[in-house]
Design a protein around this motif. Structure first.
Motif, PDB file in Angstrom:
ATOM      1  N   HIS A   1       0.806  -1.204   0.000  1.00 17.20           N
ATOM      2  CA  HIS A   1       0.000   0.000   0.000  1.00 17.20           C
ATOM      3  C   HIS A   1       0.853   1.273   0.000  1.00 17.20           C
ATOM      4  CE1 HIS A   1      -3.906  -1.825   0.231  1.00 17.20           C
ATOM      5  NE2 HIS A   1      -3.592  -2.509   1.297  1.00 17.20           N
ATOM      6  N   GLY A   2       2.065   1.174   0.551  1.00 19.18           N
ATOM      7  CA  GLY A   2       2.934   2.349   0.583  1.00 19.18           C
ATOM      8  C   GLY A   2       3.269   2.826  -0.816  1.00 19.18           C
ATOM      9  N   ARG A   3       3.538   1.881  -1.703  1.00 18.10           N
ATOM     10  CA  ARG A   3       3.848   2.225  -3.093  1.00 18.10           C
ATOM     11  C   ARG A   3       2.614   2.820  -3.773  1.00 18.10           C
ATOM     12  NH1 ARG A   3       6.652   3.732  -7.030  1.00 18.10           N
ATOM     13  NH2 ARG A   3       6.761   2.564  -8.953  1.00 18.10           N
ATOM     14  N   ALA A   4       1.445   2.272  -3.480  1.00 19.45           N
ATOM     15  CA  ALA A   4       0.207   2.791  -4.081  1.00 19.45           C
ATOM     16  C   ALA A   4       0.002   4.252  -3.672  1.00 19.45           C
ATOM     17  CB  ALA A   4      -0.989   1.953  -3.645  1.00 19.45           C
ATOM     18  N   ARG A   5       0.262   4.536  -2.413  1.00 22.26           N
ATOM     19  CA  ARG A   5       0.091   5.916  -1.940  1.00 22.26           C
ATOM     20  C   ARG A   5       1.002   6.866  -2.715  1.00 22.26           C
ATOM     21  NH1 ARG A   5      -0.898   6.478   4.598  1.00 22.26           N
ATOM     22  NH2 ARG A   5      -1.914   8.472   4.386  1.00 22.26           N
ATOM     23  N   ALA A   6       2.254   6.463  -2.886  1.00 25.08           N
ATOM     24  CA  ALA A   6       3.219   7.302  -3.605  1.00 25.08           C
ATOM     25  C   ALA A   6       2.795   7.495  -5.062  1.00 25.08           C
ATOM     26  CB  ALA A   6       4.614   6.688  -3.521  1.00 25.08           C
ATOM     27  N   LEU A   7       2.304   6.425  -5.684  1.00 23.57           N
ATOM     28  CA  LEU A   7       1.878   6.522  -7.084  1.00 23.57           C
ATOM     29  C   LEU A   7       0.662   7.437  -7.236  1.00 23.57           C
ATOM     30  CD1 LEU A   7       2.396   2.833  -8.229  1.00 23.57           C
ATOM     31  CD2 LEU A   7       3.718   4.833  -8.950  1.00 23.57           C
ATOM     32  N   TYR A   8      -0.288   7.337  -6.311  1.00 22.94           N
ATOM     33  CA  TYR A   8      -1.454   8.225  -6.382  1.00 22.94           C
ATOM     34  C   TYR A   8      -1.039   9.677  -6.161  1.00 22.94           C
ATOM     35  CZ  TYR A   8      -4.853   4.482  -6.796  1.00 22.94           C
ATOM     36  OH  TYR A   8      -5.585   3.415  -7.258  1.00 22.94           O
ATOM     37  N   GLU A   9      -0.116   9.910  -5.237  1.00 23.84           N
ATOM     38  CA  GLU A   9       0.359  11.279  -5.009  1.00 23.84           C
ATOM     39  C   GLU A   9       1.018  11.837  -6.266  1.00 23.84           C
ATOM     40  OE1 GLU A   9       2.724  10.664  -1.505  1.00 23.84           O
ATOM     41  OE2 GLU A   9       0.986  10.875  -0.172  1.00 23.84           O
ATOM     42  N   GLU A  10       1.803  10.998  -6.958  1.00 18.00           N
ATOM     43  CA  GLU A  10       2.430  11.419  -8.219  1.00 18.00           C
ATOM     44  C   GLU A  10       1.369  11.702  -9.281  1.00 18.00           C
ATOM     45  OE1 GLU A  10       5.458   8.738  -9.701  1.00 18.00           O
ATOM     46  OE2 GLU A  10       6.284   8.497  -7.678  1.00 18.00           O
ATOM     47  N   ALA A  11       0.368  10.831  -9.366  1.00 18.52           N
ATOM     48  CA  ALA A  11      -0.685  11.008 -10.367  1.00 18.52           C
ATOM     49  C   ALA A  11      -1.471  12.295 -10.109  1.00 18.52           C
ATOM     50  CB  ALA A  11      -1.624   9.802 -10.353  1.00 18.52           C
ATOM     51  N   ILE A  12      -1.753  12.579  -8.851  1.00 19.33           N
ATOM     52  CA  ILE A  12      -2.482  13.804  -8.506  1.00 19.33           C
ATOM     53  C   ILE A  12      -1.674  15.030  -8.927  1.00 19.33           C
ATOM     54  CG2 ILE A  12      -3.315  15.209  -6.573  1.00 19.33           C
ATOM     55  CD1 ILE A  12      -3.880  12.458  -5.145  1.00 19.33           C
ATOM     56  N   ALA A  13      -0.386  15.015  -8.614  1.00 18.66           N
ATOM     57  CA  ALA A  13       0.478  16.145  -8.983  1.00 18.66           C
ATOM     58  C   ALA A  13       0.531  16.307 -10.504  1.00 18.66           C
ATOM     59  CB  ALA A  13       1.877  15.940  -8.415  1.00 18.66           C
ATOM     60  N   ALA A  14       0.628  15.189 -11.220  1.00 19.83           N
ATOM     61  CA  ALA A  14       0.685  15.248 -12.685  1.00 19.83           C
ATOM     62  C   ALA A  14      -0.624  15.798 -13.257  1.00 19.83           C
ATOM     63  CB  ALA A  14       0.983  13.867 -13.259  1.00 19.83           C
ATOM     64  N   CYS A  15      -1.744  15.365 -12.725  1.00 22.60           N
ATOM     65  CA  CYS A  15      -3.043  15.862 -13.198  1.00 22.60           C
ATOM     66  C   CYS A  15      -3.191  17.355 -12.916  1.00 22.60           C
ATOM     67  CB  CYS A  15      -4.180  15.080 -12.543  1.00 22.60           C
ATOM     68  SG  CYS A  15      -4.362  13.394 -13.170  1.00 22.60           S
ATOM     69  N   ARG A  16      -2.783  17.759 -11.739  1.00 20.69           N
ATOM     70  CA  ARG A  16      -2.884  19.189 -11.408  1.00 20.69           C
ATOM     71  C   ARG A  16      -1.985  20.023 -12.311  1.00 20.69           C
ATOM     72  NH1 ARG A  16      -3.159  18.273  -4.940  1.00 20.69           N
ATOM     73  NH2 ARG A  16      -5.414  18.044  -4.825  1.00 20.69           N
ATOM     74  N   ALA A  17      -0.814  19.476 -12.646  1.00 16.24           N
ATOM     75  CA  ALA A  17       0.141  20.207 -13.483  1.00 16.24           C
ATOM     76  C   ALA A  17      -0.416  20.491 -14.877  1.00 16.24           C
ATOM     77  CB  ALA A  17       1.455  19.428 -13.592  1.00 16.24           C
ATOM     78  N   ILE A  18      -1.288  19.610 -15.357  1.00 18.28           N
ATOM     79  CA  ILE A  18      -1.864  19.813 -16.691  1.00 18.28           C
ATOM     80  C   ILE A  18      -3.288  20.349 -16.629  1.00 18.28           C
ATOM     81  CG2 ILE A  18      -0.358  18.104 -17.779  1.00 18.28           C
ATOM     82  CD1 ILE A  18      -2.823  16.193 -17.819  1.00 18.28           C
ATOM     83  N   GLY A  19      -3.752  20.684 -15.422  1.00 19.40           N
ATOM     84  CA  GLY A  19      -5.077  21.267 -15.268  1.00 19.40           C
ATOM     85  C   GLY A  19      -6.221  20.272 -15.316  1.00 19.40           C
ATOM     86  N   ASP A  20      -5.934  18.997 -15.070  1.00 10.76           N
ATOM     87  CA  ASP A  20      -6.966  17.958 -15.084  1.00 10.76           C
ATOM     88  C   ASP A  20      -7.523  17.789 -13.674  1.00 10.76           C
ATOM     89  OD1 ASP A  20      -8.579  15.747 -15.324  1.00 10.76           O
ATOM     90  OD2 ASP A  20      -7.004  14.405 -16.072  1.00 10.76           O
ATOM     91  N   ASP A  21      -8.492  18.639 -13.324  1.00 10.21           N
ATOM     92  CA  ASP A  21      -9.075  18.612 -11.983  1.00 10.21           C
ATOM     93  C   ASP A  21      -9.803  17.306 -11.692  1.00 10.21           C
ATOM     94  OD1 ASP A  21      -8.153  21.170 -11.492  1.00 10.21           O
ATOM     95  OD2 ASP A  21     -10.039  22.126 -12.058  1.00 10.21           O
ATOM     96  N   ARG A  22     -10.502  16.785 -12.693  1.00 16.10           N
ATOM     97  CA  ARG A  22     -11.242  15.539 -12.478  1.00 16.10           C
ATOM     98  C   ARG A  22     -10.280  14.381 -12.242  1.00 16.10           C
ATOM     99  NH1 ARG A  22     -15.970  12.569 -15.991  1.00 16.10           N
ATOM    100  NH2 ARG A  22     -17.303  12.253 -14.180  1.00 16.10           N
ATOM    101  N   GLY A  23      -9.221  14.316 -13.012  1.00 14.80           N
ATOM    102  CA  GLY A  23      -8.212  13.266 -12.811  1.00 14.80           C
ATOM    103  C   GLY A  23      -7.578  13.370 -11.436  1.00 14.80           C
ATOM    104  N   ALA A  24      -7.293  14.610 -11.011  1.00 16.93           N
ATOM    105  CA  ALA A  24      -6.720  14.829  -9.675  1.00 16.93           C
ATOM    106  C   ALA A  24      -7.713  14.390  -8.602  1.00 16.93           C
ATOM    107  CB  ALA A  24      -6.343  16.296  -9.489  1.00 16.93           C
ATOM    108  N   ALA A  25      -9.002  14.660  -8.829  1.00 13.26           N
ATOM    109  CA  ALA A  25     -10.027  14.254  -7.855  1.00 13.26           C
ATOM    110  C   ALA A  25     -10.089  12.737  -7.734  1.00 13.26           C
ATOM    111  CB  ALA A  25     -11.393  14.809  -8.258  1.00 13.26           C
ATOM    112  N   PHE A  26     -10.066  12.034  -8.868  1.00 15.73           N
ATOM    113  CA  PHE A  26     -10.095  10.571  -8.816  1.00 15.73           C
ATOM    114  C   PHE A  26      -8.842  10.019  -8.145  1.00 15.73           C
ATOM    115  CE2 PHE A  26     -13.522  10.802 -11.934  1.00 15.73           C
ATOM    116  CZ  PHE A  26     -14.386   9.856 -11.404  1.00 15.73           C
ATOM    117  N   GLY A  27      -7.705  10.609  -8.427  1.00 13.28           N
ATOM    118  CA  GLY A  27      -6.482  10.191  -7.756  1.00 13.28           C
ATOM    119  C   GLY A  27      -6.578  10.392  -6.255  1.00 13.28           C
ATOM    120  N   ALA A  28      -7.137  11.529  -5.844  1.00 15.98           N
ATOM    121  CA  ALA A  28      -7.290  11.823  -4.414  1.00 15.98           C
ATOM    122  C   ALA A  28      -8.300  10.885  -3.759  1.00 15.98           C
ATOM    123  CB  ALA A  28      -7.698  13.284  -4.226  1.00 15.98           C
ATOM    124  N   ILE A  29      -9.374  10.540  -4.481  1.00 12.86           N
ATOM    125  CA  ILE A  29     -10.355   9.583  -3.950  1.00 12.86           C
ATOM    126  C   ILE A  29      -9.658   8.249  -3.679  1.00 12.86           C
ATOM    127  CG2 ILE A  29     -12.385   8.188  -4.554  1.00 12.86           C
ATOM    128  CD1 ILE A  29     -13.353  10.736  -6.144  1.00 12.86           C
TER     129      ILE A  29
END
Length: 186
Positions: A1-29
């Motif tokens: 689960h530790g790796r999953a947390r890190a991957l979701y945090e990376e995905a959220i940052a990547a989505c925010r960087a490109i302005g994908d709010d919905r993708g960031a929301a799903f990553g945060a969920i």
């Protein structure tokens, strides 16, 4: 689960960087769900509160329903059954309003599981039956097989024969699904 947390945090940052709010929301969920499964309920609650505020501000009702349903699962794992039920009911109302029958079936299943965990077997059976009917209406064969198995578990204590028939029907359905899918070329 530790790796999953890190991957979701990376995905959220990547989505925010490109302005994908919905993708960031799903990553945060999903990040909140992982935190909950790791026992970090406070972090999960904080993430869910932030997510819901963001989603509601955007007016994205479907993502709001998904977040509410996931938050309900997290809340239920923390032992807060009534709060979880309330969140599921709120998600269900949104999905019914949107006409998302598959989503309605999913939330009905979650409500039924919650009812079972609260020893409300009659309510669980009713909710599982409603979910099963929707799966059947949609032609969702894998979902229908799962719904049959869920209902079988809910009726087993009162009617072992009916439970056995439901399990048998679910297994037959799964076999027919496997038979309909051609094997992959090696």
């Amino acid at each position: 689960h530790g790796r999953a947390r890190a991957l979701y945090e990376e995905a959220i940052a990547a989505c925010r960087a490109i302005g994908d709010d919905r993708g960031a929301a799903f990553g945060a969920i999903n990040l909140a769900d992982v935190a909950s499964r790791q026992g970090d309920v406070d972090a999960a609650r904080a993430l869910h509160a932030e997510i819901l505020a963001t989603i509601r501000a955007r007016g994205d009702r479907w993502t709001e329903a998904f977040a509410l349903d996931t938050f309900a699962l997290t809340t239920g794992r923390a032992g807060q059954r009534e709060a979880a039920r309330s969140l599921h009911v709120e998600a269900l109302a949104i999905l019914e309003e949107l006409g998302d029958r598959r989503g309605v079936a999913r939330v009905l299943t979650h409500l039924a599981e919650l009812a079972l965990s609260s020893d409300d077997t009659p309510r669980a059976r009713d909710l599982f039956r409603r979910s099963l009917a929707i799966r059947q209406e949609l032609g969702d064969m894998p979902g229908l097989a799962g719904a049959m198995e869920n209902l079988a578990g809910a009726v087993a204590a009162d009617d072992a024969e009916a439970a056995a028939r439901l399990h048998g029907s679910a297994e037959s359905l799964r076999e027919s699904i496997r038979a309909a899918v051609p094997p992959q070329a090696a």
